[in-house]
Design a protein around this motif. Sequence first.
Motif, PDB file in Angstrom:
ATOM      1  N   PHE A  54       0.831  -1.205   0.000  1.00  0.00           N
ATOM      2  CA  PHE A  54       0.000   0.000   0.000  1.00  0.00           C
ATOM      3  C   PHE A  54       0.865   1.254   0.000  1.00  0.00           C
ATOM      4  CE2 PHE A  54      -1.911   3.237   2.945  1.00  0.00           C
ATOM      5  CZ  PHE A  54      -2.872   3.743   2.083  1.00  0.00           C
ATOM      6  N   LEU A  55       1.964   1.213   0.740  1.00  0.00           N
ATOM      7  CA  LEU A  55       2.837   2.377   0.830  1.00  0.00           C
ATOM      8  C   LEU A  55       3.847   2.447  -0.309  1.00  0.00           C
ATOM      9  CD1 LEU A  55       3.701   2.325   4.654  1.00  0.00           C
ATOM     10  CD2 LEU A  55       2.039   3.803   3.489  1.00  0.00           C
ATOM     11  N   TYR A  56       4.511   1.326  -0.625  1.00  0.00           N
ATOM     12  CA  TYR A  56       5.735   1.380  -1.417  1.00  0.00           C
ATOM     13  C   TYR A  56       5.653   0.799  -2.824  1.00  0.00           C
ATOM     14  CZ  TYR A  56       7.672   2.346   3.210  1.00  0.00           C
ATOM     15  OH  TYR A  56       7.933   2.893   4.444  1.00  0.00           O
ATOM     16  N   SER A  57       4.516   0.189  -3.213  1.00  0.00           N
ATOM     17  CA  SER A  57       4.461  -0.417  -4.545  1.00  0.00           C
ATOM     18  C   SER A  57       4.071   0.615  -5.599  1.00  0.00           C
ATOM     19  CB  SER A  57       3.450  -1.569  -4.562  1.00  0.00           C
ATOM     20  OG  SER A  57       2.122  -1.073  -4.568  1.00  0.00           O
ATOM     21  N   ALA A  58       4.230   0.230  -6.862  1.00  0.00           N
ATOM     22  CA  ALA A  58       3.933   1.127  -7.983  1.00  0.00           C
ATOM     23  C   ALA A  58       2.446   1.411  -8.131  1.00  0.00           C
ATOM     24  CB  ALA A  58       4.482   0.534  -9.271  1.00  0.00           C
ATOM     25  N   VAL A  90       0.642   4.357  -2.533  1.00  0.00           N
ATOM     26  CA  VAL A  90       0.719   5.786  -2.219  1.00  0.00           C
ATOM     27  C   VAL A  90       1.932   6.446  -2.852  1.00  0.00           C
ATOM     28  CG1 VAL A  90       0.919   7.468  -0.342  1.00  0.00           C
ATOM     29  CG2 VAL A  90      -0.531   5.444  -0.051  1.00  0.00           C
ATOM     30  N   ILE A  91       3.046   5.744  -2.888  1.00  0.00           N
ATOM     31  CA  ILE A  91       4.270   6.330  -3.423  1.00  0.00           C
ATOM     32  C   ILE A  91       4.118   6.750  -4.881  1.00  0.00           C
ATOM     33  CG2 ILE A  91       5.265   4.115  -4.142  1.00  0.00           C
ATOM     34  CD1 ILE A  91       7.182   7.038  -2.518  1.00  0.00           C
ATOM     35  N   MET A  92       3.229   6.081  -5.620  1.00  0.00           N
ATOM     36  CA  MET A  92       2.986   6.429  -7.019  1.00  0.00           C
ATOM     37  C   MET A  92       1.773   7.348  -7.159  1.00  0.00           C
ATOM     38  SD  MET A  92       3.828   6.283 -10.179  1.00  0.00           S
ATOM     39  CE  MET A  92       4.894   4.866 -10.517  1.00  0.00           C
ATOM     40  N   GLN A  93       0.687   7.057  -6.450  1.00  0.00           N
ATOM     41  CA  GLN A  93      -0.541   7.832  -6.600  1.00  0.00           C
ATOM     42  C   GLN A  93      -0.538   9.146  -5.828  1.00  0.00           C
ATOM     43  OE1 GLN A  93      -4.264   5.816  -6.249  1.00  0.00           O
ATOM     44  NE2 GLN A  93      -3.664   4.131  -7.571  1.00  0.00           N
ATOM     45  N   ASN A 119      11.123  -4.249 -12.319  1.00  0.00           N
ATOM     46  CA  ASN A 119      10.788  -5.654 -12.514  1.00  0.00           C
ATOM     47  C   ASN A 119      11.732  -6.263 -13.544  1.00  0.00           C
ATOM     48  OD1 ASN A 119       9.249  -7.879 -14.085  1.00  0.00           O
ATOM     49  ND2 ASN A 119       8.061  -7.636 -12.191  1.00  0.00           N
ATOM     50  N   GLU A 120      12.321  -7.415 -13.243  1.00  0.00           N
ATOM     51  CA  GLU A 120      13.333  -7.996 -14.127  1.00  0.00           C
ATOM     52  C   GLU A 120      12.766  -8.487 -15.457  1.00  0.00           C
ATOM     53  OE1 GLU A 120      13.300 -12.497 -12.167  1.00  0.00           O
ATOM     54  OE2 GLU A 120      15.061 -11.212 -11.938  1.00  0.00           O
ATOM     55  N   HIS A 121      11.452  -8.706 -15.520  1.00  0.00           N
ATOM     56  CA  HIS A 121      10.843  -9.176 -16.767  1.00  0.00           C
ATOM     57  C   HIS A 121      10.329  -8.025 -17.632  1.00  0.00           C
ATOM     58  CE1 HIS A 121      11.178 -13.268 -15.348  1.00  0.00           C
ATOM     59  NE2 HIS A 121      10.509 -12.965 -14.236  1.00  0.00           N
ATOM     60  N   THR A 122       9.654  -7.063 -17.010  1.00  0.00           N
ATOM     61  CA  THR A 122       9.057  -5.966 -17.781  1.00  0.00           C
ATOM     62  C   THR A 122       9.891  -4.691 -17.755  1.00  0.00           C
ATOM     63  OG1 THR A 122       7.778  -5.146 -15.894  1.00  0.00           O
ATOM     64  CG2 THR A 122       6.774  -6.874 -17.259  1.00  0.00           C
ATOM     65  N   HIS A 123      10.818  -4.646 -16.788  1.00  0.00           N
ATOM     66  CA  HIS A 123      11.652  -3.448 -16.578  1.00  0.00           C
ATOM     67  C   HIS A 123      10.830  -2.218 -16.209  1.00  0.00           C
ATOM     68  CE1 HIS A 123      15.110  -5.689 -17.994  1.00  0.00           C
ATOM     69  NE2 HIS A 123      14.437  -6.013 -19.097  1.00  0.00           N
ATOM     70  N   HIS A 124       9.629  -2.450 -15.668  1.00  0.00           N
ATOM     71  CA  HIS A 124       8.805  -1.372 -15.158  1.00  0.00           C
ATOM     72  C   HIS A 124       8.985  -1.258 -13.645  1.00  0.00           C
ATOM     73  CE1 HIS A 124       5.918  -1.909 -18.807  1.00  0.00           C
ATOM     74  NE2 HIS A 124       6.966  -1.165 -19.102  1.00  0.00           N
ATOM     75  N   ARG A 125       8.679  -0.114 -13.096  1.00  0.00           N
ATOM     76  CA  ARG A 125       8.769   0.085 -11.653  1.00  0.00           C
ATOM     77  C   ARG A 125       7.817  -0.872 -10.929  1.00  0.00           C
ATOM     78  NH1 ARG A 125       8.119   6.707 -11.641  1.00  0.00           N
ATOM     79  NH2 ARG A 125      10.134   7.196 -12.604  1.00  0.00           N
ATOM     80  N   ASP A 126       8.297  -1.505  -9.860  1.00  0.00           N
ATOM     81  CA  ASP A 126       7.383  -2.336  -9.076  1.00  0.00           C
ATOM     82  C   ASP A 126       7.343  -1.947  -7.598  1.00  0.00           C
ATOM     83  OD1 ASP A 126       9.878  -3.367  -8.440  1.00  0.00           O
ATOM     84  OD2 ASP A 126       9.499  -5.350  -9.286  1.00  0.00           O
ATOM     85  N   HIS A 127       8.480  -1.519  -7.033  1.00  0.00           N
ATOM     86  CA  HIS A 127       8.472  -1.039  -5.646  1.00  0.00           C
ATOM     87  C   HIS A 127       9.721  -0.200  -5.400  1.00  0.00           C
ATOM     88  CE1 HIS A 127      11.580  -3.918  -4.325  1.00  0.00           C
ATOM     89  NE2 HIS A 127      10.958  -4.804  -5.096  1.00  0.00           N
ATOM     90  N   ILE A 128       9.741   0.475  -4.249  1.00  0.00           N
ATOM     91  CA  ILE A 128      10.863   1.345  -3.887  1.00  0.00           C
ATOM     92  C   ILE A 128      12.054   0.508  -3.415  1.00  0.00           C
ATOM     93  CG2 ILE A 128      11.584   3.036  -2.140  1.00  0.00           C
ATOM     94  CD1 ILE A 128      10.038   4.229  -4.443  1.00  0.00           C
ATOM     95  N   GLN A 129      13.245   0.941  -3.800  1.00  0.00           N
ATOM     96  CA  GLN A 129      14.456   0.210  -3.418  1.00  0.00           C
ATOM     97  C   GLN A 129      14.678   0.217  -1.909  1.00  0.00           C
ATOM     98  OE1 GLN A 129      16.484  -1.637  -5.120  1.00  0.00           O
ATOM     99  NE2 GLN A 129      16.849  -0.858  -7.178  1.00  0.00           N
TER     100      GLN A 129
END
Length: 229
Positions: free
Chosen positions: A94-98, A101-104, A127-137
């Motif tokens: 809820f807080l850290y995924s794409a 809250v961190i994105m929205q 994400n290693e497959h799509t190379h899209h953002r998935d969560h904060i490091q």
Amino acid sequence: MIKSNRSRDVISPSAISSGADGTALITLESRNSGDLQLSVESSDITAEPLSINLKDAWYESTFLITGYNVCDETDFGGQMTAANGLGDQHRYDFLYSASGVIMQGTGKALNGRYVRYVSMTTTWHLNEHTHHRDHIQDPTHVTFAYTDSVQGSFGPVSENHSIAVDRNVIPPHAHVSIGGVGARYADDRGSAIVGNHIDNFLGSGAAVVQAWLHGGVNGKQQRVKYIGG
């Protein structure tokens, strides 16, 4: 020069400057219904003021109607975790995924309060497959805060009340009536809201989006009436 006694009315020469009989033609643009007077300001012309009554102010063109929402913690299933700036624990995704809250920017928490993103000094994990953002490091480098409401560009926004608009078309805080939707107020704007496009604030969570999509208005062109500023 022809002027209206109402400051928000705009008067300009018509595309055809005069009629066949020499009558001067003008274009009057207004968002407000009601009485007004047109007068001529020229030392060379003597003319009596012209009284006009404008009925409901419908926009000439229709508007594309869409909807937007913020995330809701009830839609997430991650483990509970502490976060900088928040007294209660909340679900990690809820807080850290794409999709959180961190994105929205804002989300509704399980405790009934809203959480807003404040700042971060970290980067996204891809994400290693799509190379899209998935969560904060590194979540320890992210700060949040509680807030009493979702904040739009012109003030707080609430469901079944607020819309995002292009302020060059609909002024901030304006009250409008949208076909198939109802009365709404221009409390927000968005980078993708350009021209005759209205984005209706739906509230929080996935359920409000599904209800909106089944309502038959999303993506449709609707007439809009300007009620007041």
